[in-house]
Write a protein that holds these residues in place. Structure first.
Motif, PDB file in Angstrom:
ATOM      1  N   PRO A 206       0.798  -1.237   0.000  1.00  0.00           N
ATOM      2  CA  PRO A 206       0.000   0.000   0.000  1.00  0.00           C
ATOM      3  C   PRO A 206       0.832   1.291   0.000  1.00  0.00           C
ATOM      4  O   PRO A 206       0.608   2.140  -0.866  1.00  0.00           O
ATOM      5  CB  PRO A 206      -0.857  -0.139   1.258  1.00  0.00           C
ATOM      6  CG  PRO A 206      -0.928  -1.595   1.503  1.00  0.00           C
ATOM      7  CD  PRO A 206       0.369  -2.159   1.048  1.00  0.00           C
ATOM      8  N   PRO A 207       1.832   1.451   0.913  1.00  0.00           N
ATOM      9  CA  PRO A 207       2.612   2.682   0.810  1.00  0.00           C
ATOM     10  C   PRO A 207       3.448   2.756  -0.459  1.00  0.00           C
ATOM     11  O   PRO A 207       3.710   3.854  -0.967  1.00  0.00           O
ATOM     12  CB  PRO A 207       3.521   2.658   2.048  1.00  0.00           C
ATOM     13  CG  PRO A 207       3.525   1.279   2.520  1.00  0.00           C
ATOM     14  CD  PRO A 207       2.237   0.663   2.094  1.00  0.00           C
ATOM     15  N   LEU A 208       3.811   1.605  -0.999  1.00  0.00           N
ATOM     16  CA  LEU A 208       4.579   1.613  -2.251  1.00  0.00           C
ATOM     17  C   LEU A 208       3.726   2.198  -3.376  1.00  0.00           C
ATOM     18  O   LEU A 208       4.187   3.035  -4.161  1.00  0.00           O
ATOM     19  CB  LEU A 208       5.010   0.183  -2.591  1.00  0.00           C
ATOM     20  CG  LEU A 208       5.893   0.018  -3.816  1.00  0.00           C
ATOM     21  CD1 LEU A 208       7.239   0.663  -3.573  1.00  0.00           C
ATOM     22  CD2 LEU A 208       6.086  -1.443  -4.151  1.00  0.00           C
ATOM     23  N   THR A 209       2.467   1.785  -3.434  1.00  0.00           N
ATOM     24  CA  THR A 209       1.562   2.327  -4.448  1.00  0.00           C
ATOM     25  C   THR A 209       1.417   3.826  -4.287  1.00  0.00           C
ATOM     26  O   THR A 209       1.366   4.572  -5.262  1.00  0.00           O
ATOM     27  CB  THR A 209       0.168   1.696  -4.312  1.00  0.00           C
ATOM     28  OG1 THR A 209       0.326   0.398  -3.838  1.00  0.00           O
ATOM     29  CG2 THR A 209      -0.547   1.699  -5.616  1.00  0.00           C
ATOM     30  N   ASN A 210       1.359   4.259  -3.021  1.00  0.00           N
ATOM     31  CA  ASN A 210       1.293   5.688  -2.754  1.00  0.00           C
ATOM     32  C   ASN A 210       2.488   6.412  -3.332  1.00  0.00           C
ATOM     33  O   ASN A 210       2.358   7.494  -3.905  1.00  0.00           O
ATOM     34  CB  ASN A 210       1.294   5.911  -1.245  1.00  0.00           C
ATOM     35  CG  ASN A 210       0.014   6.502  -0.788  1.00  0.00           C
ATOM     36  OD1 ASN A 210      -0.662   7.142  -1.585  1.00  0.00           O
ATOM     37  ND2 ASN A 210      -0.318   6.298   0.462  1.00  0.00           N
ATOM     38  N   GLN A 211       3.663   5.802  -3.183  1.00  0.00           N
ATOM     39  CA  GLN A 211       4.871   6.418  -3.736  1.00  0.00           C
ATOM     40  C   GLN A 211       4.798   6.475  -5.255  1.00  0.00           C
ATOM     41  O   GLN A 211       5.228   7.450  -5.860  1.00  0.00           O
ATOM     42  CB  GLN A 211       6.124   5.656  -3.303  1.00  0.00           C
ATOM     43  CG  GLN A 211       6.451   5.790  -1.836  1.00  0.00           C
ATOM     44  CD  GLN A 211       6.555   7.224  -1.388  1.00  0.00           C
ATOM     45  OE1 GLN A 211       6.981   8.100  -2.149  1.00  0.00           O
ATOM     46  NE2 GLN A 211       6.132   7.495  -0.179  1.00  0.00           N
TER      47      GLN A 211
END
Lengths: 393, 361
Positions: free
Chosen positions: A320-325
């Motif tokens: 999830p935070p990777l997608t945000n990045q």
């Protein structure tokens, strides 16, 4: 009982249901009034300045050139076409950035946790430096301070006389595809699809029997390697490279990576990778130490502990935070406009807006593109989260 | 008779020689395996190739003062570019006789921030009140002038680090309360309010700041009657606040979700209304939980202020960028960017260390 004696209005006001309705109606009225006021003002302002409204401008001829176009484009094409050109350029730099930032970010995130002191310090210095400097400054640094002082084409740096680096960009050899090579490429694609199907089949087989399909790896490798090679042999395919050569004052032939693209790409990669490294680090750290120990106690080899136990659990935290990045990277690629890389914001919200003056339509279209990308990704993300979330009692 | 158990004490074994002291540490952390040794040596060699020449260029051969580029040593860094223009980098085009007002603004900021950030100093509530209510007013008055005989300084004369700080400060202060309201709205049980807040938050979080700034600078003048004219700086601020408040809302919402429902229910049973229970019980706990998150969004905002360059405002980065085009100083790009990068880095790194320390406590 006390309520009965109060006047009607007070009674309604004290009733939470009616009060909620009152506030919501109030909000709707306020929003409608606000929008009406804004639309009214905008229309009268536009009329006063003699700016037309509507999307007719999209079919008018643009009349300006763009330095990098992935689809056919020249001055006679329409403003609608400039939208497409800008969008494709945004997608190109985002794609390149996402791929390289992921690789660099994972490397740095793992290096940060390395038992090697030198390596982990190097990674943390990298992360702390590049995370804390504005991206725009980094883009400027690469564009003006690094790529901007490269020599002119005649004095280019060259690597094996095939790759040339100069102030006009990076010239790379590019393959010329004959009909045989095209056939090989299609065969390769078909083989990859076949392998994907095999992987799926293998998974099912494994679930049912507890064993992989025999010789599955050898079969997959031979499908991907041997069949395209045989196709190439039969179709008599020859691979030729178009090598850039100096003609007059500039290089021609081959693939030219513009300095604008290179600077934006480097900066986006390096900046985002620093954030991805932190995401990866916290993901790996989130896997309980006991998991590794339990896996080792079951007799799994270190490599399998990593691939079967640690990584699958870390990915749940990382994705999830990777997608945000990734979304941040796509949005940040709009900084292209500051160095003149022809992305959507630069070409469409910049030049097209200035030429047509139709700020409202142009900005709305630009925002809609980014919004669509963001919302699509977040919907997919929610689905993914539901899919991987732990099933608890 | 031979027993399964040892009859005598076994003498204690010596500790492994190679796990103690400097050598042992190096063996464990730098040269554990041949591959690790290779990595260590490669990095050390790389650093050896880069660091000494950089030190030589940046310090030993550098020129620190001078009137123009030709005064600089060709071999070394030309820090004269930075020292000669330092005033402009900090104050922009603020009249030289009035720069004490900017210094006063910096001092106020440092005072309130120091008060808030150093745990040993008591009276945090007072400091928070000062920071949220008094500081913005006094800062604006001091900087723009026009009273007590202070000459008016128009915002187009503002620039440099001062504009960076002004944008970050006002962006932060205004987005905090709006963000709290949006977060409450997104968790509200009233469908219209919830939908409105969610739509607002997702809209601004889904678009790049640069398009928001474009919108604020190009479309805002169209949205209002012609009599109302916004200053360029104010327009940028409105854009930043709209954008930032959406991010702030999500941070605050994270904190609200962490507070157990029992807290609000306990308030209800005590007879408190919605706003009383939120303001007195839930929000103070929620905001305290998310202070690290707020600091992180502030870091992002601080870096993002550099984007105002694209709408023609002069923050620290754009004033350095403008200085690089000065024919007197052509070729000082590396020095200029290193300086600006170092200033930004100092602020952001300091704040991120602060937020990490908060997270630990």
């Amino acid at each position: 009982m006390d309520n009965k004696r109060q006047p009607m209005l007070v009674r309604l006001w004290r009733d939470p249901v009616w009060r909620a309705i009152f506030f919501q109606v109030l909000l709707i009225l306020a929003v409608v009034a606000m929008v009406g006021w804004v639309v009214n003002n905008t229309l009268s302002n536009l009329e006063q300045r003699g700016i037309s409204t509507g999307f007719d401008f999209l079919s008018q001829s643009a009349g300006f050139g763009i330095i990098q176009t992935l689809v056919e484009y020249d001055e006679s094409h329409s403003f609608g076409r400039t939208f497409l050109v800008g969008l494709l350029n945004t997608l190109l730099v985002s794609f390149l950035g996402v791929i390289f930032a992921t690789v660099l970010g994972f490397l740095m995130g793992v290096a940060r946790l390395s038992s090697n002191w030198m390596l982990s310090k190097l990674a943390s210095v990298y992360i702390e430096i590049f995370r804390n400097i504005p991206l725009l400054l980094q883009i400027f640094f690469w564009y003006f301070a690094v790529l901007g002082i490269l020599p002119s084409p005649r004095q280019s740096f060259s690597l094996f006389d095939a790759i040339f680096l100069n102030v006009r960009g990076i010239s790379l050899p590019w393959p010329i595809l004959d009909s045989g090579m095209v056939m090989v490429a299609w065969t390769l694609l078909a083989c990859c699809v076949a392998v994907l199907v095999l992987i799926f089949f293998n998974k099912q087989h494994r679930k049912n029997t507890g064993r992989p399909v025999p010789y599955i790896k050898a079969i997959m490798v031979s499908i991907v390697v041997l069949i395209p090679m045989m196709t190439g042999f039969l179709a008599d395919a020859r691979l030729q490279w178009e090598i850039p050569a100096l003609r007059g004052f500039n290089f021609s032939g081959g693939l030219v990576v513009l300095p604008e693209l290179a600077a934006l790409w480097f900066a986006l990669t390096i900046y985002t990778a620093a954030f991805i490294a932190e995401v990866v680090r916290s993901g790996i750290e989130s896997v309980n130490k006991g998991q590794k120990e339990a896996a080792a106690a079951l007799g799994l080899k270190p490599r399998r502990v990593l691939s079967l136990v640690v990584i699958p659990q870390a990915m749940r935290v990382i994705i999830p935070p990777l997608t945000n990045q990734y979304l941040n990277l796509i949005k940040n690629s709009s900084l292209a406009t500051a160095i003149g890389y022809p992305d959507l914001v630069s070409v469409f919200a910049g030049t097209t807006l200035n030429q047509t003056g139709q700020a409202v339509e142009v900005i709305a279209m630009t925002m809609a593109v980014y919004l669509t990308i963001s919302l699509t990704v977040s919907v997919l993300m929610n689905l993914y989260n539901r899919w991987v979330s732990l099933v608890e009692r | 008779m031979k027993s399964a158990m040892e009859q005598k004490m076994i003498p204690a074994r010596e500790p492994p020689v190679n796990s103690r002291g400097v050598l042992g540490w190096m063996r464990e952390h730098l040269f554990a395996t041949p591959f690790q040794s290779l990595i260590t040596l490669t990095i050390a060699y790389g650093l050896y190739l880069i660091l000494p020449p950089f030190w030589q260029w940046a310090v030993m051969d550098a020129t620190w003062t001078g009137e123009n580029r030709s005064a600089c040593n060709v071999e070394g860094a030309c820090w004269a570019f930075v020292t000669a223009r330092l005033d402009q980098f900090i104050y922009g085009f603020y009249p030289e006789s009035e720069t004490w007002r900017v210094n006063l603004f910096f001092a106020q900021l440092a005072l309130v921030l120091g008060w808030l950030m150093i745990p040993a100093i008591p009276g945090k509530k007072l400091a928070l009140g000062l920071g949220l209510l008094v500081l913005p007013v006094t800062s604006w008055l001091v900087l723009s002038g026009g009273f007590f005989g202070l000459p008016v300084v128009e915002t187009h004369q503002w620039g440099g680090l001062m504009v960076t700080l002004v944008l970050a400060l006002y962006g932060m202060l205004a987005s905090l309360p709006i963000g709290v309201l949006l977060a409450l709205g997104r968790r509200s049980s009233m469908p219209v309010i919830r939908t409105f807040c969610t739509a607002y938050i997702e809209l601004w979080r889904g678009v790049p700041l640069i398009t928001v700034l474009f919108m604020a600078s190009v479309m805002l003048p169209l949205f209002v009657p012609e009599e109302i004219v916004f200053d360029k700086l104010v327009r940028a601020m409105i854009g930043i606040v709209m954008f930032q408040s959406a991010y702030m809302a999500e941070v605050v919402r994270g904190g609200l979700q962490a507070i157990p429902r029992g807290q609000a229910e306990a308030c209800q049973s005590l007879g408190m209304g919605y706003w009383q229970s939120m303001l007195l019980v839930v929000l103070p706990q929620a905001v305290r939980l998310v202070i690290p998150g707020i600091v992180n969004t502030f870091i992002a905002l601080f870096k993002d202020t550099s984007l105002v360059l694209v709408i023609g405002l002069f923050d620290l980065l754009s004033i350095v960028q403008a200085g690089l085009n000065d024919p007197e100083w052509l070729g000082s790009a590396v020095e200029g960017y290193l300086f600006a990068g170092f200033v930004f880095w100092l602020f952001c790194f300091g704040m991120s260390k602060y937020s990490q320390r908060l997270e630990k406590n």
